[in-house]
Design a protein around this motif. Structure first.
Motif, mmCIF file in Angstrom:
data_model
loop_
_atom_site.group_PDB
_atom_site.id
_atom_site.type_symbol
_atom_site.label_atom_id
_atom_site.label_comp_id
_atom_site.label_asym_id
_atom_site.label_seq_id
_atom_site.Cartn_x
_atom_site.Cartn_y
_atom_site.Cartn_z
ATOM 1 N N GLN A 1 0.820 -1.200 0.000
ATOM 2 C CA GLN A 1 0.000 0.000 0.000
ATOM 3 C C GLN A 1 0.861 1.260 0.000
ATOM 4 O OE1 GLN A 1 -2.321 -0.881 3.548
ATOM 5 N NE2 GLN A 1 -4.136 -1.316 2.298
ATOM 6 N N LEU A 2 1.934 1.227 0.782
ATOM 7 C CA LEU A 2 2.848 2.369 0.819
ATOM 8 C C LEU A 2 3.491 2.594 -0.546
ATOM 9 C CD1 LEU A 2 4.468 4.566 2.234
ATOM 10 C CD2 LEU A 2 6.033 2.792 3.065
ATOM 11 N N VAL A 3 3.934 1.516 -1.180
ATOM 12 C CA VAL A 3 4.554 1.636 -2.506
ATOM 13 C C VAL A 3 3.543 2.200 -3.510
ATOM 14 C CG1 VAL A 3 5.571 0.349 -4.431
ATOM 15 C CG2 VAL A 3 6.241 -0.169 -2.064
ATOM 16 N N ARG A 4 2.301 1.749 -3.406
ATOM 17 C CA ARG A 4 1.248 2.265 -4.297
ATOM 18 C C ARG A 4 1.096 3.772 -4.139
ATOM 19 N NH1 ARG A 4 -4.336 0.726 -2.186
ATOM 20 N NH2 ARG A 4 -3.716 2.431 -0.799
ATOM 21 N N GLU A 5 1.037 4.258 -2.886
ATOM 22 C CA GLU A 5 0.866 5.694 -2.635
ATOM 23 C C GLU A 5 2.053 6.485 -3.171
ATOM 24 O OE1 GLU A 5 -2.033 6.985 -1.103
ATOM 25 O OE2 GLU A 5 -2.618 4.912 -1.475
ATOM 26 N N LEU A 6 3.263 5.982 -2.939
ATOM 27 C CA LEU A 6 4.455 6.688 -3.419
ATOM 28 C C LEU A 6 4.493 6.731 -4.939
ATOM 29 C CD1 LEU A 6 7.264 5.436 -0.989
ATOM 30 C CD2 LEU A 6 6.106 7.658 -1.000
ATOM 31 N N THR A 7 4.067 5.642 -5.583
ATOM 32 C CA THR A 7 4.023 5.608 -7.048
ATOM 33 C C THR A 7 3.081 6.680 -7.576
ATOM 34 O OG1 THR A 7 4.501 3.229 -7.051
ATOM 35 C CG2 THR A 7 3.549 4.163 -9.064
ATOM 36 N N MET A 8 1.941 6.858 -6.914
ATOM 37 C CA MET A 8 0.998 7.907 -7.309
ATOM 38 C C MET A 8 1.631 9.289 -7.190
ATOM 39 S SD MET A 8 -2.473 6.484 -5.453
ATOM 40 C CE MET A 8 -3.485 7.880 -5.932
ATOM 41 N N LEU A 9 2.605 9.411 -6.301
ATOM 42 C CA LEU A 9 3.272 10.695 -6.080
ATOM 43 C C LEU A 9 4.584 10.811 -6.866
ATOM 44 C CD1 LEU A 9 2.590 10.909 -2.268
ATOM 45 C CD2 LEU A 9 1.913 12.659 -3.940
ATOM 46 N N GLY A 10 4.828 9.856 -7.764
ATOM 47 C CA GLY A 10 5.991 9.944 -8.627
ATOM 48 C C GLY A 10 7.299 9.588 -7.955
ATOM 49 N N MET A 11 7.250 8.795 -6.884
ATOM 50 C CA MET A 11 8.470 8.381 -6.179
ATOM 51 C C MET A 11 8.684 6.882 -6.311
ATOM 52 S SD MET A 11 8.662 10.606 -2.676
ATOM 53 C CE MET A 11 10.263 9.879 -2.284
ATOM 54 N N SER A 12 9.939 6.467 -6.328
ATOM 55 C CA SER A 12 10.257 5.049 -6.451
ATOM 56 C C SER A 12 10.383 4.416 -5.067
ATOM 57 C CB SER A 12 11.565 4.865 -7.219
ATOM 58 O OG SER A 12 12.654 5.343 -6.451
ATOM 59 N N GLU A 13 10.273 3.082 -5.041
ATOM 60 C CA GLU A 13 10.396 2.338 -3.787
ATOM 61 C C GLU A 13 11.786 2.511 -3.185
ATOM 62 O OE1 GLU A 13 9.801 -2.278 -2.171
ATOM 63 O OE2 GLU A 13 9.547 -1.767 -4.309
ATOM 64 N N GLU A 14 12.771 2.770 -4.024
ATOM 65 C CA GLU A 14 14.160 2.917 -3.566
ATOM 66 C C GLU A 14 14.311 3.981 -2.494
ATOM 67 O OE1 GLU A 14 17.687 5.350 -3.473
ATOM 68 O OE2 GLU A 14 15.930 5.867 -4.703
ATOM 69 N N ALA A 15 13.484 5.033 -2.563
ATOM 70 C CA ALA A 15 13.588 6.138 -1.599
ATOM 71 C C ALA A 15 13.325 5.669 -0.168
ATOM 72 C CB ALA A 15 12.614 7.241 -1.971
ATOM 73 N N LEU A 16 12.580 4.584 -0.001
ATOM 74 C CA LEU A 16 12.260 4.093 1.335
ATOM 75 C C LEU A 16 13.495 3.594 2.081
ATOM 76 C CD1 LEU A 16 8.975 2.123 0.558
ATOM 77 C CD2 LEU A 16 9.160 4.298 1.768
ATOM 78 N N TYR A 17 14.528 3.232 1.341
ATOM 79 C CA TYR A 17 15.704 2.636 1.977
ATOM 80 C C TYR A 17 16.872 3.625 2.058
ATOM 81 C CZ TYR A 17 12.704 -1.285 1.197
ATOM 82 O OH TYR A 17 11.605 -2.104 1.200
ATOM 83 N N ARG A 18 16.527 4.903 1.900
ATOM 84 C CA ARG A 18 17.495 5.966 2.115
ATOM 85 C C ARG A 18 17.188 6.647 3.446
ATOM 86 N NH1 ARG A 18 16.139 9.296 -2.990
ATOM 87 N NH2 ARG A 18 17.147 10.939 -1.796
ATOM 88 N N PRO A 19 18.212 7.213 4.127
ATOM 89 C CA PRO A 19 17.931 7.982 5.359
ATOM 90 C C PRO A 19 16.971 9.124 5.058
ATOM 91 C CG PRO A 19 20.284 7.575 5.138
ATOM 92 C CD PRO A 19 19.657 7.142 3.841
ATOM 93 N N PHE A 20 16.048 9.346 5.968
ATOM 94 C CA PHE A 20 15.059 10.393 5.758
ATOM 95 C C PHE A 20 15.737 11.741 5.535
ATOM 96 C CE2 PHE A 20 11.871 13.533 7.148
ATOM 97 C CZ PHE A 20 10.780 13.127 6.389
#
Length: 492
Positions: A96-115
């Protein structure tokens, strides 16, 4: 669907004699996409904080949903982004999180970077995605566009349009038009809620304001006519009354009963007119309470002796060893209003600082006219503190003109007595803009001048720039402002 009911809401900050809200009542449907607008300092963020229960207030606020506020505070910015999200929404499903980020034009890769490594725009998208994963929440979204470039604003606006159940504070007209279905405005005397987009609300407001102005003028004319008529009738009554003790020209006695009756009738008519005049006075008192003043602004700009003020040819600007931008080329001619556009991180602010004379390393050809005076409005307002009078003196600008511009930008006189560090974000931006308008300069360079600035003030500034046609270089992600103001767009 449920309702958030606000009844007789009254609130003032400690030590303040002027209430932010006074006995206002309304309701909000939790299925709405509600835009919130109002002049800077009117209490938009305060209202959101009241919904969150941050302050004590008079009246009642009742709701069957919980509230969440954006931007959400992140305690550990060194943590990976996925851990930050799980701290906000512990039971969220990864897909669900990946789906929301995709709608916002972000890749899943960003989740594994420091905030901390995310740009401000990426942080905005991640926090919005996380908050919309929560169930049975009504979201209070406070100015999400301030760190978004044009492309990101469109993505976030489209994302919000696909959602419901939120209040959105934004001063970007196009952004609001794309994603809200109701508008709430905090006015001088109360709160108004209407169905539709910002443009719908604005057209309705202009019509209502014009109706009240016309009605006010009509009532004032009627009051003047009635006052003059009442005075004439009263004078006639007194003159007729005097004849009761006299005689007719023929020598016969006057009919005192007839004359007394006639005088009383005139006096009654006079009193009736006075009552009608008082009714008109009462009607005018109901009008114009929410008319927003937007007096014309003035600015100073020196005439430059050459037609070309600035030229860049294949310029690359560097921070350390890394280029902030590469191979930039454009000119600024006298009278042009040049919009510097491009995504966040493309080097727009770096180019502005170079032109303003900051010691930045660059390659290529950069020419600036001799003795060119530049007035600069930076993005950052955190340095503003102290007294407005001292600030004006430090910059060598006319204090009375400076404060006059601030008054026209909706500063109250009590604001002049406060320390600038206590100003809202929008009020601080207005200080920088007002100072720039007072400076003797050939070129004005403004870096995102409208962050936090309310919509009516934006419109005033637009009219000023269109009236005076100064030479201006600016970065601004408000698409409506850029569309109206720019005579040339340079894309990085």
């Amino acid at each position: 669907m449920s309702l958030i009911r606000v009844s007789n809401l009254t609130f003032a900050y400690d030590g303040s004699y002027d209430p932010i809200f006074e006995k206002v009542s309304f309701h909000i449907d939790t299925d709405w996409k509600l835009g919130l607008t109002g002049r800077n300092g009117r209490g938009k963020t305060t209202f959101l904080q009241l919904l969150l229960g941050k302050y004590e207030y008079g009246g009642t606020i009742s709701a069957q949903v919980d509230f969440d506020y954006f931007p959400f505070e992140v305690e550990d910015e060194e943590a990976n982004t996925v851990d930050v999200v799980e701290g906000i929404v512990p039971d969220c499903l990864h897909w669900q999180l990946v789906r929301e980020l995709t709608m916002l034009g972000m890749s899943e890769e960003a989740l594994y970077r420091p905030f901390r490594s995310l740009s401000n725009g990426e942080r905005t998208k991640v926090l919005l995605a996380a908050l919309f994963l929560k169930e049975d929440r009504f979201l209070l979204i406070d100015e999400p566009t301030n760190h978004l470039d044009g492309k990101a604003r469109k993505l976030v606006s489209d994302y919000l349009r696909s959602k419901s159940g939120f209040i959105l504070v934004s001063h970007d007209r196009a952004f609001l038009d794309n994603c809200v279905d109701h508008m709430m405005s905090i006015n001088k005397s109360g709160i108004d809620i209407r169905r539709g987009t910002f443009s719908d609300w604005w057209e309705d407001k202009k019509k209502q304001d014009q109706f009240e102005l016309d009605e006010n003028e009509k009532l004032r004319k009627e009051m003047k006519r009635l006052s003059e008529a009442a005075k004439r009738t009263s004078d006639w009554s007194h003159e007729v009354e005097k004849t009761k003790n006299g005689t007719r020209n023929s020598g016969s006695k006057v009919d005192k009963g007839y004359i007394g009756h006639k005088a009383a009738k005139m006096m009654k008519r006079s009193k009736s007119m006075e009552q009608r005049r008082q009714t008109a006075i009462d009607e005018t008192a109901k009008l114009l309470k929410n008319i927003e003043t937007s007096d014309s602004l003035k600015m100073l700009q020196l005439a430059y002796h050459q037609s070309r003020l600035v030229e860049l040819d294949r310029v690359s600007v560097f921070y350390g060893e890394q280029p902030a931008c590469e191979e930039v080329g454009f000119t600024i001619e006298r009278g042009e209003r040049v919009a510097l556009a491009g995504p966040n991180g493309s080097g727009k602010s770096s180019v502005l600082k170079l032109i303003c004379g900051e010691p930045i390393r660059y390659t290529g050809t950069f020419r600036k006219g001799s003795q060119l005076k530049v007035s600069y409005v930076p993005q950052d307002t955190s340095h503003l503190q102290g007294d407005l009078s001292d600030y004006a003196a430090a910059y060598g600008i006319d204090e009375s003109l400076f404060k006059s511009i601030l008054r026209k930008l909706d500063f109250s006189r009590t604001q002049f007595e406060k320390d600038m560090s206590a100003f809202s974000g929008g009020q601080k931006k207005k200080v920088l803009i007002a100072r720039s308008l007072c400076e003797n300069a050939h070129l004005h360079v403004w870096d995102e001048p409208l962050n936090f600035v309310d919509i009516l003030s934006r419109m005033q500034i637009e009219e000023l720039l269109l009236d005076y046609s100064p030479t201006l270089l600016f970065v601004e992600h408000d698409s409506e402002f850029g569309r109206r103001i720019a005579t040339k767009v340079v894309e990085l």
